[in-house]
Design an enzyme around this catalytic site. Structure first.
Site, PDB file in Angstrom:
ATOM      1  N   THR A  46       0.971  -1.180   0.065  1.00 59.08           N
ATOM      2  CA  THR A  46      -0.070   0.003  -0.108  1.00 59.08           C
ATOM      3  C   THR A  46       0.768   1.195  -0.017  1.00 59.08           C
ATOM      4  O   THR A  46       0.692   2.197  -0.753  1.00 59.08           O
ATOM      5  CB  THR A  46      -0.900   0.167   1.066  1.00 59.08           C
ATOM      6  OG1 THR A  46      -1.801  -1.240   1.300  1.00 59.08           O
ATOM      7  CG2 THR A  46      -1.678   1.258   1.244  1.00 59.08           C
ATOM      8  N   THR A  47       2.035   1.215   0.797  1.00 62.89           N
ATOM      9  CA  THR A  47       2.869   2.360   1.090  1.00 62.89           C
ATOM     10  C   THR A  47       3.603   2.588  -0.372  1.00 62.89           C
ATOM     11  O   THR A  47       4.036   3.787  -0.797  1.00 62.89           O
ATOM     12  CB  THR A  47       3.894   2.058   2.098  1.00 62.89           C
ATOM     13  OG1 THR A  47       2.909   2.041   3.388  1.00 62.89           O
ATOM     14  CG2 THR A  47       4.411   3.616   2.474  1.00 62.89           C
ATOM     15  N   TYR A 109     -13.221  -3.817  -2.307  1.00 59.69           N
ATOM     16  CA  TYR A 109     -14.520  -3.296  -2.854  1.00 59.69           C
ATOM     17  C   TYR A 109     -15.370  -4.396  -3.289  1.00 59.69           C
ATOM     18  O   TYR A 109     -16.726  -4.483  -2.632  1.00 59.69           O
ATOM     19  CB  TYR A 109     -14.038  -2.694  -4.590  1.00 59.69           C
ATOM     20  CG  TYR A 109     -15.440  -2.205  -5.070  1.00 59.69           C
ATOM     21  CD1 TYR A 109     -15.968  -0.797  -4.333  1.00 59.69           C
ATOM     22  CD2 TYR A 109     -15.902  -2.678  -6.199  1.00 59.69           C
ATOM     23  CE1 TYR A 109     -17.151  -0.356  -5.183  1.00 59.69           C
ATOM     24  CE2 TYR A 109     -17.074  -2.202  -6.716  1.00 59.69           C
ATOM     25  CZ  TYR A 109     -17.527  -1.232  -6.165  1.00 59.69           C
ATOM     26  OH  TYR A 109     -18.758  -0.680  -6.813  1.00 59.69           O
ATOM     27  N   TYR A 135      -2.816 -10.132   4.867  1.00 57.80           N
ATOM     28  CA  TYR A 135      -2.970  -8.624   5.131  1.00 57.80           C
ATOM     29  C   TYR A 135      -4.376  -8.152   5.521  1.00 57.80           C
ATOM     30  O   TYR A 135      -5.193  -7.980   4.382  1.00 57.80           O
ATOM     31  CB  TYR A 135      -2.371  -7.848   4.146  1.00 57.80           C
ATOM     32  CG  TYR A 135      -2.101  -6.436   4.281  1.00 57.80           C
ATOM     33  CD1 TYR A 135      -2.411  -5.783   5.622  1.00 57.80           C
ATOM     34  CD2 TYR A 135      -1.793  -5.570   3.350  1.00 57.80           C
ATOM     35  CE1 TYR A 135      -2.142  -4.473   5.973  1.00 57.80           C
ATOM     36  CE2 TYR A 135      -1.812  -4.055   3.627  1.00 57.80           C
ATOM     37  CZ  TYR A 135      -2.154  -3.640   4.749  1.00 57.80           C
ATOM     38  OH  TYR A 135      -1.670  -2.242   5.202  1.00 57.80           O
ATOM     39  N   ARG A 140      -9.365  -0.084   5.023  1.00 61.67           N
ATOM     40  CA  ARG A 140      -8.848   0.240   3.744  1.00 61.67           C
ATOM     41  C   ARG A 140      -9.999  -0.542   2.786  1.00 61.67           C
ATOM     42  O   ARG A 140     -10.368  -0.050   1.494  1.00 61.67           O
ATOM     43  CB  ARG A 140      -7.486   0.153   3.306  1.00 61.67           C
ATOM     44  CG  ARG A 140      -6.549   1.270   3.393  1.00 61.67           C
ATOM     45  CD  ARG A 140      -5.322   1.046   2.913  1.00 61.67           C
ATOM     46  NE  ARG A 140      -4.361   1.976   3.062  1.00 61.67           N
ATOM     47  CZ  ARG A 140      -4.281   3.249   2.297  1.00 61.67           C
ATOM     48  NH1 ARG A 140      -5.075   3.333   1.324  1.00 61.67           N
ATOM     49  NH2 ARG A 140      -3.421   4.236   2.746  1.00 61.67           N
ATOM     50  N   LYS A 163      -0.273  -9.886   8.734  1.00 61.80           N
ATOM     51  CA  LYS A 163      -0.126  -8.388   8.902  1.00 61.80           C
ATOM     52  C   LYS A 163      -1.557  -7.992   9.575  1.00 61.80           C
ATOM     53  O   LYS A 163      -2.394  -7.839   8.677  1.00 61.80           O
ATOM     54  CB  LYS A 163       0.218  -7.571   7.921  1.00 61.80           C
ATOM     55  CG  LYS A 163       0.678  -5.847   7.998  1.00 61.80           C
ATOM     56  CD  LYS A 163       0.903  -5.299   6.835  1.00 61.80           C
ATOM     57  CE  LYS A 163       0.967  -3.736   7.152  1.00 61.80           C
ATOM     58  NZ  LYS A 163       1.430  -2.819   6.195  1.00 61.80           N
ATOM     59  N   ILE A 205       5.133  -4.494  10.190  1.00 65.30           N
ATOM     60  CA  ILE A 205       5.676  -4.213   8.869  1.00 65.30           C
ATOM     61  C   ILE A 205       5.141  -2.621   8.806  1.00 65.30           C
ATOM     62  O   ILE A 205       4.130  -2.078   9.036  1.00 65.30           O
ATOM     63  CB  ILE A 205       4.698  -4.904   7.888  1.00 65.30           C
ATOM     64  CG1 ILE A 205       5.110  -6.147   8.032  1.00 65.30           C
ATOM     65  CG2 ILE A 205       4.685  -4.121   6.309  1.00 65.30           C
ATOM     66  CD1 ILE A 205       4.388  -7.240   6.923  1.00 65.30           C
TER      67      ILE A 205
END
Length: 294
Positions: A46-47, A109, A135, A140, A163, A205
């Site tokens: 994501t980052t 989504y 994850y 999000r 994570k 993380i």
């Protein structure tokens, strides 16, 4: 198949003004991280703005990072998707590029039922031989992995870790209790590293590691060595900066922070944009207070 203990950096993807990847800068960032004892590199998560990178560019970033790291630390590739077939292709591409493991976010989504999550993750894990880190970041994705689902997935040979960024400590404790010590848990929230370690997590993380890799590494190392008070002090000393790094959608602030620190990692790719000036000042103040800016 445990991958790492300590602080893995969720590395930004440095870009030029046109949005293309700045590989020279990526090498510089990797060397900076390794020199400051980061325990693992998480590439194109994501980052790392994976959602706006093509598969080809994403896989090339993984291949390049693996070459630069040259075995000094594991390289974990973000390879999540809300399309299982696409996720399989991306995970296989990352494995061929040399990734030591993949990090797979829950389908977003369209989301999924818990049964669908089991089918999705099992299909992807069975398509590759390297370890898989689940994850869970429902803030999000709008999709939470329930503890019993994590337990079922932990029975798949190469699904070895999660994570956890739900912030739900009751859920995290239940995962730890169900899955036991052979299933690794990593904090996905920089403001919760020490509490997560207290529940048996193997590390973090981290977004914070982009700007403060040594302190983030030391936070985990101190806890693991029994210096809980020292780890807690590092956690609390970083709270203002962590808050500032998430005052806008990640990775907008962390890229701005690196730019303020002189690393010139470039802008975010649209639809992410430059920080609001008020928030930028908050970030600048936090960096100064933490000793990263004069």
């Amino acid at each position: 198949m445990s991958i790492f203990t300590g602080a893995g950096v969720a590395l930004v993807t440095p870009t030029y003004a046109d949005g293309s990847v700045n590989f020279d800068k990526l090498k510089e960032l990797i060397e900076f991280q390794i020199a400051n004892e980061t325990d693992a590199l998480i590439i194109c998560g994501t980052t790392g703005e994976a959602s706006t990178l093509s598969d080809e560019v994403q896989i090339e970033c993984v291949r390049f990072s693996k070459e630069v790291a040259n075995g000094r630390v594991p390289v974990i590739a973000g390879a999540g998707s809300n399309d299982t077939a696409h996720c399989i292709a991306l995970a296989q591409g990352c494995e061929k590029a040399g990734a030591d493991a993949v990090l797979l976010v829950t389908p977003y989504y369209n989301k999924a039922t818990q049964k669908g999550l089991i089918l999705h993750y099992t299909a992807v894990a069975n398509s590759i031989s390297i370890p898989v880190i689940l994850y869970n970041v429902p803030g999000r994705t709008g999709c939470n992995i329930a503890p019993k689902t994590v337990y079922e997935l932990s029975k798949v040979k190469n699904i070895v870790a999660i994570k956890e960024a739900s912030g739900n400590f009751s859920q995290i404790a239940e995962i730890a209790a169900l899955c036991g010590p052979d299933f690794d848990i990593y904090s996905g929230n920089d403001d919760q590293i020490v509490p997560m370690l207290a529940l048996g997590a193997k590390g973090v993380i981290s977004v914070l590691s982009n700007v403060a890799p040594k302190n983030t590494h030391d936070m985990v190392a101190k806890f693991m060595a029994g210096d809980v008070a020292g780890a807690a002090k590092l956690q609390l000393d970083a709270i203002e900066l962590i808050k500032a790094l998430f005052c806008e959608v990640n990775p907008i602030p962390v890229k701005a922070a690196l730019n303020l620190m002189g690393y010139e990692v470039g802008p975010c790719r649209l639809p992410l944009c430059d920080m609001e000036e008020k928030n930028l000042e908050t970030l600048r103040t936090a960096l100064k207070n933490y000793g990263l800016l004069k």
